[in-house]
Design an enzyme around this catalytic site. Sequence first.
Site, mmCIF file in Angstrom:
data_model
loop_
_atom_site.group_PDB
_atom_site.id
_atom_site.type_symbol
_atom_site.label_atom_id
_atom_site.label_comp_id
_atom_site.label_asym_id
_atom_site.label_seq_id
_atom_site.Cartn_x
_atom_site.Cartn_y
_atom_site.Cartn_z
ATOM 1 C CG ASP A 13 38.244 34.765 31.638
ATOM 2 O OD1 ASP A 13 37.357 35.605 31.867
ATOM 3 O OD2 ASP A 13 38.596 33.891 32.464
ATOM 4 C CG ASP A 15 38.906 37.173 37.662
ATOM 5 O OD1 ASP A 15 39.538 37.667 38.587
ATOM 6 O OD2 ASP A 15 37.961 37.764 37.091
#
Length: 223
Positions: A13, A15
Amino acid sequence: MTTFWTPRAVLFDLDGTLVDSAPGLGAAANKMRVDRGMPELPAGLYRPMAGSGARGMLDIAFAVSPDAPGYADLRDEFFSNYEAGMLSNTTVFEGVPHVIEALLARGLRWGVVTNKSSRFTDPLTRSIALFSTASAIVSGDTTPFSKPHPEPLFEAARRTDVDPGDCVYVGDDVRDIVAGRAAGMRTIAATYGYIGVESDVGRWGADGGIESPIELLKLLNLA
C-alpha cells in the site's frame, strides 16, 4: 518474530505503509477551516484517519459525512488543497529505502497498490526517486475496482509478471488484508501506519505484522 517463506514479489500500500502523507492531508483540511475563519486543529487529530483520505479528513475538520448536502463541493476543495501541497508535505517512512534496496538486491520485484487516485499517485511517485524501481504502480482508478476488491492486486501481479500466490501484500488497513487474501497472496499488517483507534488488527486475518518497515526483511527471511 515468526518468519515465513521469501516471495518473488512484494506489493505495498502507499499511504501509511511506504509514505507518510498525513501532514499533507491534515494541512489541506486545516486550510479549509482557516479559509472559513475557524482555527486549525492539531495534526494528531487527523493522523489516525489519514487512511480514509478526504472522507476521514472532512469528518475530523467539519464532522460531515459523504451523504451530507454539499459534501461533493467540500471534497473537491479538499482535493485541490491537497494537490497543491502534496509534494512538499509527503515523506518516505524511515527504513523504507533500505527495505527496497534489499528486495532489489535479492532479485525480488516490488510494486504499489493504492486506492489513491492516479491524479495524486502519479505526480507523487514521479517526484520520489525510490519509485523509479517499482515494477508496478496501481492506483485506485487503474482498474474498475478498488480495494478491498482483489482486482488491483491481480493487476499488480500481472505487471510484475509474478503469480499472485508468489506475492506478499503489505498494508496498514483492513481493506489491504482483505484484498490480499482474496487475491491469494500472503498479507502483512503494517501497524506503524494509520491504524485507527478502534481498529483491532488482530482480527484482520493477516499472516504477519510489522511495527516498522525494517522488520519486513526479518519476516521475509531477507535480513
